[in-house]
Enzyme design. Structure first.
Site, PDB file in Angstrom:
ATOM      1  N   CYS A 365       0.840  -1.204   0.000  1.00  0.00           N
ATOM      2  CA  CYS A 365       0.000   0.000   0.000  1.00  0.00           C
ATOM      3  C   CYS A 365       0.874   1.253   0.000  1.00  0.00           C
ATOM      4  O   CYS A 365       1.319   1.698   1.060  1.00  0.00           O
ATOM      5  CB  CYS A 365      -0.935  -0.006   1.220  1.00  0.00           C
ATOM      6  SG  CYS A 365      -1.968   1.465   1.327  1.00  0.00           S
ATOM      7  N   CYS A 368      -0.575   4.227   1.961  1.00  0.00           N
ATOM      8  CA  CYS A 368      -0.414   4.157   3.425  1.00  0.00           C
ATOM      9  C   CYS A 368       1.042   4.385   3.834  1.00  0.00           C
ATOM     10  O   CYS A 368       1.329   5.165   4.731  1.00  0.00           O
ATOM     11  CB  CYS A 368      -0.816   2.780   3.956  1.00  0.00           C
ATOM     12  SG  CYS A 368      -2.435   2.220   3.467  1.00  0.00           S
ATOM     13  N   ASP A 369       1.948   3.664   3.186  1.00  0.00           N
ATOM     14  CA  ASP A 369       3.312   3.576   3.704  1.00  0.00           C
ATOM     15  C   ASP A 369       4.310   4.457   2.973  1.00  0.00           C
ATOM     16  O   ASP A 369       5.446   4.620   3.441  1.00  0.00           O
ATOM     17  CB  ASP A 369       3.788   2.112   3.643  1.00  0.00           C
ATOM     18  CG  ASP A 369       2.818   1.182   4.365  1.00  0.00           C
ATOM     19  OD1 ASP A 369       2.187   1.656   5.328  1.00  0.00           O
ATOM     20  OD2 ASP A 369       2.682   0.019   3.972  1.00  0.00           O
TER      21      ASP A 369
END
Ligand code: NAP
Length: 540
Positions: A365, A368-369
């Site tokens: 992701c 997200c990261d």
């Protein structure tokens, strides 16, 4: 009194005003004051401190119940509460041990909003199932939840922890840690994906867990994957249970309720499925360019006008019959029909080191990261629309990204491929990863050129994998549905499966896997279900 409020912010001005009024009304009825203490380093005007002040100011306009005092790190209160980093936000510290390292920006504003409401209420709102587990916790728990402002999964995990801290103020302390403002802490815990939760320095959860699963992990001090409910589950009777809250499920929910069907949508993770983590969507009609999460927020707000959504709830069993029983980790649904819109899950490379270093530099992701890798070097694996969109996203975020593709031609649309070359993003063609290595986190990968056979080592801080999806058919298999040779649910042109009363829609059916096609399939399936309910085809 309304004790829950939809924390997804609406989009239009009118809707925003109505939403603000609803929030104000909610805060007005809260019985407790909500004091916030912000600790900052003297003279340091970093973006996190400024964001904290801005967000808190916005919340304070909602209610006089919310007060804020700001102190320097050398103030005696900083010593009293053992504050060492700036900015640190304490929430009602005389009553609870809840602190924020960094700022509740972006997605995390939702976590702060829910926290303020729960603190104002003075109750955790944990489910009965969770309360039964909480009673078994007999020693202190110090929870750390690592989050990022761009992670749509993070609020669910962080709010789980907030609820635990409110339910057990004597024994549970909580730190919510924004990885961007405390990268050294994230490194110390090797938390290279978010959300990640630790209790007493033991990893208890990676990704957003349903509340009961989180509480169970907190009690056992090890990550749990399922929570088997007690038998006294609340019973909900419906005409249709939609399993999966992506574009297909949400659209089906709208259509089904508008047809008059009593309908529930059950989603175990974040709503929106893959779209929620797609950085930018440029081919959904009506939007020339829209963030995937923004599009999901709009869809969810729309769906909520009609259909009840049970989010954070995992279906653990489905028993076909009349009625069909759908058992989740919270309750039991008795229903006449089920629509499976369970989507697809990230495909893994299946190479040595991948699972061991997942969350330690291996990520599925980038939304997200990605922020964790700003200024660092990563590879993005894949040659489809996802890999190229996400590589561009990382590049624009300031990450040094190299695309690795196993062939010499991209599968991604030309429009995206052109942006890749326009931005001079390097591509290693005909290249496969053989192994991912690193002691505590990703340090390098072993790669092979599949044409020349030449192998080499490539130093990298992260490996992002976007190599497509595998359909999520575990429930379908459990229910005895036929699966086609490609692994997708077998269905007819009306989305009926081989089991009467069970239907499918979206990516779990295979096909084009576009947001717009998934939504269309959801609408079609809901209309079929309505027609079949009036005139059951299996009785003809
Ligand atoms: P995809 O289109 O199936 O592409 C997967 C890519 O990963 C392919 O390039 C494939 O290589 C490669 N791959 C597969 N297995 C691999 C392995 N074991 N090792 C190395 N590489 C491997 O998947 P996607 O990009 O995730 O997209 C999924 C669907 O969503 C597609 O239909 C796509 O069009 C859609 N999507 C749409 C948008 C949008 O419209 N905004 C955005 C994202 C995704 P080969 O090319 O050699 O097979």
């Amino acid at each position: 009194m309304q004790d829950t409020v939809d924390t997804e912010a609406p989009q239009s001005d009118m809707a925003s005003q109505a939403y603000l009024n609803q929030l104000k009304a909610t805060f007005e009825q809260l019985p407790n004051d909500i004091p916030l203490l912000l600790f900052t380093a003297k003279g340091l005007e970093d973006p996190f401190t400024q964001a904290n002040r801005q967000v808190i100011r916005a919340f304070r306009e909602l209610s006089d119940r919310i007060t804020m005092r700001e102190y320097d790190l050398d103030h005696e209160l900083a010593q009293k509460y053992n504050i060492t980093s700036s900015p640190t936000l304490l929430i009602a510290p005389e009553r609870y041990s809840i602190r924020w390292l960094g700022a509740p920006m972006g997605e995390e504003a939702r976590t702060l909003l829910e926290t303020l409401i729960l603190v104002g209420l003075g109750q955790s709102n944990l489910s009965d199932q969770s309360l039964n587990v909480v009673k078994k916790i007999d020693s202190p728990r110090n929870i750390k939840v690592f989050v990022s402002p761009t992670c749509p999964y993070c609020p669910q995990e962080a709010v789980n922890a907030v609820k635990a801290a409110i339910e057990m103020p004597e024994s549970v302390s909580l730190e919510i840690i924004d990885i961007q403002s405390a990268p050294e802490l994230a490194t110390q815990y090797a938390a290279q994906s978010v959300p990640q939760a630790f209790a007493n320095d033991v990893l208890i959860g990676q990704g957003a867990q349903p509340e009961e699963v989180f509480i169970s992990s907190l009690q056992k001090l090890e990550p749990q994957t399922v929570f088997i409910p007690d038998s006294d589950a609340e019973v909900v009777e419906t005409d249709l249970v939609i399993i999966g809250g992506g574009p297909a499920g949400l659209t089906a929910g709208i259509y089904a309720v508008r047809s008059g069907l009593r309908t529930a949508v059950v989603e175990r993770e974040a709503l929106g499925g893959q779209v929620a983590t797609t950085p930018i969507v440029e081919n959904y009609p009506g939007f020339t360019s829209v963030g995937g999460k923004t599009l999901v927020d709009i869809m969810v707000s729309h769906a909520l006008q009609y259909v009840q959504i049970f989010q954070g709830e995992a279906v653990v069993d489905v028993q076909t019959g009349n009625p069909i029983t759908v058992l989740t980790n919270r309750r039991k649904f008795l229903t006449k029909s089920v629509l499976l819109s369970t989507g697809a899950i990230h495909r893994h490379l299946g190479v040595p080191g991948e699972s061991r270093l997942s969350g330690r530099g291996v990520s599925y992701c980038s939304t997200c990261d990605g922020p964790l890798f700003k200024g660092k070097k990563v590879v993005m694996v894949g040659g489809g629309n996802s890999a190229v969109t996400e590589a561009l996203h990382l590049f624009h975020m300031g990450v040094d990204v190299t695309l690795i593709h196993r062939r010499d031609k991209l599968r991604a649309q030309d429009f995206l491929a052109k942006q890749l070359s326009d931005n001079n993003i390097p591509v290693l063609w005909d290249t496969e990863i053989k192994e991912i290595s690193g002691e505590h986190r990703v340090e390098e990968i072993q790669i092979v050129n599949n044409k020349s056979g030449e192998t080499s080592t490539f130093k990298t801080d992260g490996v992002f994998v976007a190599i497509g999806y595998t359909p999520a058919v575990e429930l379908a298999e459990m229910m005895g549905l036929e699966i086609n040779e490609d692994g997708y649910i077998k269905h007819d042109g009306k989305h009926r499966t081989n089991v009467p009363g069970i239907y499918s829609a979206g990516d779990v059916e295979g096909g084009y896997k576009q947001i717009v096609t998934a939504s269309g399939q959801g609408a079609e399936a809901a209309m079929t279900i309505f027609e079949d309910m009036i005139n059951p085809y299996w009785l003809q």
